[in-house]
Write a protein that holds these residues in place. Structure first.
Motif, PDB file in Angstrom:
ATOM      1  N   GLY A   1       1.354   5.959  -9.721  1.00 52.52           N
ATOM      2  CA  GLY A   1       1.506   6.904  -8.609  1.00 52.52           C
ATOM      3  C   GLY A   1       2.781   6.729  -7.823  1.00 52.52           C
ATOM      4  N   THR A   2       3.492   5.625  -8.020  1.00 52.63           N
ATOM      5  CA  THR A   2       4.698   5.403  -7.216  1.00 52.63           C
ATOM      6  C   THR A   2       5.759   6.459  -7.497  1.00 52.63           C
ATOM      7  OG1 THR A   2       5.511   3.853  -8.895  1.00 52.63           O
ATOM      8  CG2 THR A   2       4.362   2.921  -6.999  1.00 52.63           C
TER       9      THR A   2
ATOM     10  N   GLY B   1       4.503   9.890  -6.120  1.00 52.99           N
ATOM     11  CA  GLY B   1       4.522   9.769  -4.662  1.00 52.99           C
ATOM     12  C   GLY B   1       5.931   9.835  -4.113  1.00 52.99           C
TER      13      GLY B   1
ATOM     14  N   PHE C   1      -3.216   8.512   0.592  1.00 53.18           N
ATOM     15  CA  PHE C   1      -2.495   7.566   1.437  1.00 53.18           C
ATOM     16  C   PHE C   1      -3.244   7.309   2.743  1.00 53.18           C
ATOM     17  CE2 PHE C   1       1.913   8.775  -0.408  1.00 53.18           C
ATOM     18  CZ  PHE C   1       1.719   7.879  -1.449  1.00 53.18           C
TER      19      PHE C   1
ATOM     20  N   LEU D   1       1.090   1.419  -2.250  1.00 57.31           N
ATOM     21  CA  LEU D   1       0.546   1.684  -3.576  1.00 57.31           C
ATOM     22  C   LEU D   1       0.453   0.428  -4.436  1.00 57.31           C
ATOM     23  CD1 LEU D   1       2.295   5.079  -4.478  1.00 57.31           C
ATOM     24  CD2 LEU D   1      -0.096   4.710  -3.821  1.00 57.31           C
TER      25      LEU D   1
ATOM     26  N   HIS E   1      -1.176  -2.526  -1.686  1.00 57.52           N
ATOM     27  CA  HIS E   1      -2.304  -2.013  -0.891  1.00 57.52           C
ATOM     28  C   HIS E   1      -2.220  -2.508   0.552  1.00 57.52           C
ATOM     29  CE1 HIS E   1      -3.997  -0.672  -4.686  1.00 57.52           C
ATOM     30  NE2 HIS E   1      -3.883  -1.917  -5.156  1.00 57.52           N
TER      31      HIS E   1
END
Length: 276
Positions: A70-71, A74, A149, A230, A233
């Motif tokens: 997802g980085t 995102g 998020f 991400l 955490h």
């Protein structure tokens, strides 16, 4: 009637009826041309599809990206918020330049601050039109939920939009003073900021001397904060506070420079020749 108008006058002489009139003008202008609306949706959708498929490939072939899933998407979405926030602000300003209407506006009762507030509101409207389909595509095709998020998304968004407005005010002042010959800055400035903002990689990748420059930019803190959220955490509130502090200084500097360039344009008569 006078008492009603006086009631609309808010702090520091701001008149929301004039601001709303400018927003309505830009809204009608936007709705009058389907290519304008199409362009707002087309490029974000193209980006999220292209980069999304790239991340899908990398995630299948690299352990790190599989762990930090997802980085990339995102980063693409947050970058688009920054880029389109500035572009949405600047395009509404350029509409006045192209129409040779800026001189008329500056001779009207409209105050410079009211003009800028109207441009900020239009920036948010344009941003929403472009980003909402982008977020839906990311959820549908790549199972990436931006709203996952949580509350940190608000901090990310606010810092990015404040930076985009500060840069939008500054480049608008440059175009105001130097005419449409400086228009290319509107389109290219953000791409110059992009490598130093560390959108797709951590600050540690940069040479040590360049890292100090990168930490002077608010978006750098946002993208570092996104990766911390991400991958580790962990929400880095300290990064968001640093970004906010720098944004305040950038915003004040941009507003002062805009007023200075506006006064210079008035002295040199370039407002009348704003379309050249």
């Amino acid at each position: 009637m006078r008492s009603l108008i006086a009631g609309l006058e808010l702090g520091h002489g701001l008149a929301w009826h004039r601001i709303s009139a400018m927003v309505l003008r830009y809204w009608y202008l936007l709705l009058s041309s389907w290519p304008r609306l199409f362009e707002l949706v087309y490029w974000p959708a193209l980006q999220v599809i292209t980069w999304g498929f790239l991340q899908s490939y990398v995630a299948q072939n690299a352990g790190f990206f599989a762990r930090a899933g997802g980085t990339l998407i995102g980063a693409v979405i947050l970058w688009d918020i920054l880029f389109r926030g500035q572009l949405g602000f600047s395009i509404s300003f350029l509409e006045e330049m192209w129409a040779r209407n800026l001189g008329n506006l500056m001779m009207s009762p409209l105050k410079p601050l009211e003009f800028l507030v109207a441009l900020m509101i239009m920036s948010l409207i344009r941003l929403a039109i472009g980003v909402v389909p982008m977020v839906v595509l990311a959820m549908t095709l790549f199972d990436f939920n931006l709203f996952g998020f949580g509350l940190p998304l608000g901090a990310f968004f606010c810092n990015l939009i404040f930076t985009s407005w500060a840069l939008g005010i500054f480049v608008s002042g440059l175009v105001l003073r130097h005419g449409l010959g400086a228009e290319s800055i509107v389109w290219s400035l953000m791409f110059g900021v992009m490598p130093l903002a560390c959108v797709y990689y951590p600050v540690a990748v940069l040479p040590h001397w360049l890292q100090a420059v990168a930490w002077m930019l608010p978006p750098t803190y946002v993208f570092e904060g996104m990766r911390a959220l991400l991958i580790d955490h962990q929400f880095r509130g300290d990064l968001m506070l640093w970004a906010l502090g720098i944004n305040v200084m950038l915003f004040v500097a941009a507003f002062i420079s805009f007023l200075a360039m506006l006064n210079s344009a008035r002295r040199h008569g370039s407002l009348i020749q704003s379309g050249e």
